[in-house]
Every structure is written in C-alpha cells, then in structure tokens.
Design an enzyme around this catalytic site. Sequence first.
Site, PDB file in Angstrom:
ATOM      1  CE  LYS A  34      -0.781   0.253   4.952  1.00  0.00           C
ATOM      2  NZ  LYS A  34      -1.499  -0.337   6.071  1.00  0.00           N
ATOM      3  NE  ARG A 129      -5.565   0.936  11.471  1.00  0.00           N
ATOM      4  CZ  ARG A 129      -4.702   0.677  10.509  1.00  0.00           C
ATOM      5  NH1 ARG A 129      -3.866   1.629  10.092  1.00  0.00           N
ATOM      6  NH2 ARG A 129      -4.643  -0.505   9.939  1.00  0.00           N
TER       7      ARG A 129
HETATM    8  C1  LIG Z   1      -0.689  -1.224   6.601  1.00  0.00           C
HETATM    9  C2  LIG Z   1      -1.162  -2.414   7.278  1.00  0.00           C
HETATM   10  C3  LIG Z   1      -0.268  -3.440   7.555  1.00  0.00           C
HETATM   11  C4  LIG Z   1       1.209  -3.346   7.252  1.00  0.00           C
HETATM   12  O1  LIG Z   1       1.811  -2.496   8.183  1.00  0.00           O
HETATM   13  P1  LIG Z   1       3.385  -2.180   8.163  1.00  0.00           P
HETATM   14  O2  LIG Z   1       3.607  -1.421   9.399  1.00  0.00           O
HETATM   15  O3  LIG Z   1       3.622  -1.379   6.924  1.00  0.00           O
HETATM   16  O4  LIG Z   1       4.098  -3.469   8.143  1.00  0.00           O
HETATM   17  C5  LIG Z   1      -0.757  -4.566   8.182  1.00  0.00           C
HETATM   18  N1  LIG Z   1      -2.057  -4.679   8.503  1.00  0.00           N
HETATM   19  C6  LIG Z   1      -2.955  -3.712   8.251  1.00  0.00           C
HETATM   20  C7  LIG Z   1      -4.371  -3.906   8.650  1.00  0.00           C
HETATM   21  C8  LIG Z   1      -2.534  -2.547   7.630  1.00  0.00           C
HETATM   22  O5  LIG Z   1      -3.422  -1.578   7.387  1.00  0.00           O
END
Ligand SMILES: *Cc1c(COP(=O)(O)O)cnc(C)c1O
Length: 356
Positions: A34, A129
């Site tokens: 992402k 969150r």
């Molecule tokens: C962005 C995201 C991740 C990955 O997180 P990083 O800190 O980039 O490894 C994992 N799970 C969810 C739900 C996310 O939104």
Amino acid sequence: MPRLYINLRLLEKNTKEVLSLCSKHNVELIGVTKVSLGDPQVAQCIRNAGVNIIGESRVENIKRMVKSGINRPFMMLRIPAISQLEEIVDLCDYILVSELKTVEAIEEICKNAGKSVNLIYMVDVGDLREGVWYKQAEEEICKAVKICKTSRIIGVGTNLGCYGGILPTNENMAKLVYIRDKIEQRTNTHLPIVSGGNTAALRLLEHSDLPEGVNQYRVGEAIMLGTDVTNNRKIDWLEQKTVVLEAEVIEMKTKPSVPEGQSGLDAFGRQPVFVDKGLRKRAILALGEQDTVPKHLKPLDKNAEVIHASSDHTIVDITEVQRQINVGDTMKFTLSYAALLRAMTCPHVEKIYRGE
Ligand SMILES: *Cc1c(COP(=O)(O)O)cnc(C)c1O
C-alpha cells in the site's frame, strides 16, 4: 522533477529476509504494497521473493496491479466500505472485517454470485484503530461465524502500533489466540488463522517472544524501508537504501538563520521555530510538501539538515557539508514511511526502477 529511485533488488532481498524470519516461526507472510500505491514492480519483487498473498488497502491499487499482470491472491487490509464491497469480493480472496453489517453484506454478495471469500475478523487489543474491542470480541465474532454460509470466517486478526502507537507484546498477542480458541469452542468451527502482526511485531519474532498460535503477519514498512517507525528503529538485518529521493538545487545562497520582519504563520499555518546560528549556507530544492514530507527526509550528505519546507520549496542547511553544492546539482535522501507514501502518490515525482 524530483526522482524516486526504487531498488528492486534490495526490495526482493528485504522480502526474503522477512520471509525467512517468519517461516522460521511458522508464520505466514503477507507482503503489503500500500505505501507504494500498489506499484506492480514492487508487487512482482515480493512475489519473486516467494510471498504469495499481496496485502493492499485500496481497491484502486489492486486494480492497478491486476492491469499490469499481478494476479491473485490479494488481501484487503482496510476494513471495506460497503459501497465498494462488490468490487472487493470480486478482486480479493481475503478481507479483514470488523462489522457484522459488512459481514452480512459480503455474505449476501457471495450467495448471489455463488462464490466464497475468506474473512479475518479484526480484534482491537488496545491500539484503538479498527476491530471489535477485545472484551466484546468473542460475542460479536461468534455471531459473524453464524452469518457466514457461503463466505467464511477463517480467523481473527489485530493491528497494533498504527493509531495509538501501542506496541505488540506477548501479552496482547496472546489475547488474540485466547479469543480465537474460545470462538472455536463455542461455534464448533475451525478458525485456522491468527493474523497478529505488522512491521512493529517483527521484534517479537526476533526475540522468539511470539505466543504459540499466531501464524500470520502482514508486513509493508520493513520490506519497503527496512525501518520500524513504531519502535523507532532501523532494522539492522534489512536494507534501508531501498528507496532514495533525489531533488535539484534551484538556489544556493548564504543568508541569516533567523528571518527579518514581523512574524506571522508560514504557508501551512505553522509557527516555524528558528535558532540563531548566524549566517548559513542554504540550498533551496525543487521539492516541497506536495511531493513528500520534507521534514522526514534524511540527507545522504553527512551534516546536511532539512530546515523547513513549503508546498514547492525545501530548504536545506548545507553549511557543514564537505562537498561543493551548486545550483543545478542534486541532493539525495532516504525517506520515512510518511515521506515515501506521499512521494509514491505524487504525480510530480518520477519513479525510476533500479536493480532489475
Ligand atoms: C498497513 C497495514 C499493515 C502493514 O503495516 P506495516 O507497518 O507497513 O508493516 C498490516 N495490517 C494492516 C491492517 C494494515 O493496514
């Protein structure tokens, strides 16, 4: 135009390292794209390294990848908007969810289309969150299991270190496993997946401190940047110069370090703070808040310091830099997660791939 150099060889190397650590602890790795806006070349690196499932937070990014020949399986990381569910069910094999209403809508779509999709129900173990608060999780997820007939709840997940900055620990991860076990007993259904971690949880693997039962991690930052912002560390067994930003010097002058005249706010409504260091040599770069998060850039030139930026100008103090820097020269930087996100998203930043 500012340029982002993306080193595909180093991205693949980072992915392999993270995958190897996860595999050693029987944790499945989801490679998260992402921060790269769903860059197909980044996704290909992750696949080349041996990771199967690509995690994404936006439908548009998944469509971009599919268009470039990156195929399933995909996991939707952001809990889905009901208005996008048809598309998401169509594109993804795995969806993280946290609302019964959404689960009902997914089940309806699956039933009508005669297809199945795997759901991971998110539990909030403290970060505030997404996810059902852990004390109500058992109740709510049991209901979800009963709603799903064509679609399927395959497990539970959690996300830490993103909103509240709460660190993943053995204790909060164990809560997740406990909740899964209780739901399995109550519904007499097998929930094979406990999706515990992101980059911030890699530390638990490094210290062999992950509770038994957690068997999936979704990792983006560590692969892309070799950093772990939640724990405020460079991951020393990963590469950090995976992505480097380059910008051109458009002014080179020596000026006072404190502005002259009556003080108001800057272009972004901020109150800049100045330290009087006397006359300083300052480079202005053709780069600004529109392209990246300038304050989060780390110059490759030793002793250079990004002092401030507006939409299109970034000012770097280069008084203590050894090399001669002139108008027309460029400066290079490594980036934070936030700075990379904005640079990847900005159409005015050219993306250049290296190490193919
Ligand atoms: C962005 C995201 C991740 C990955 O997180 P990083 O800190 O980039 O490894 C994992 N799970 C969810 C739900 C996310 O939104």
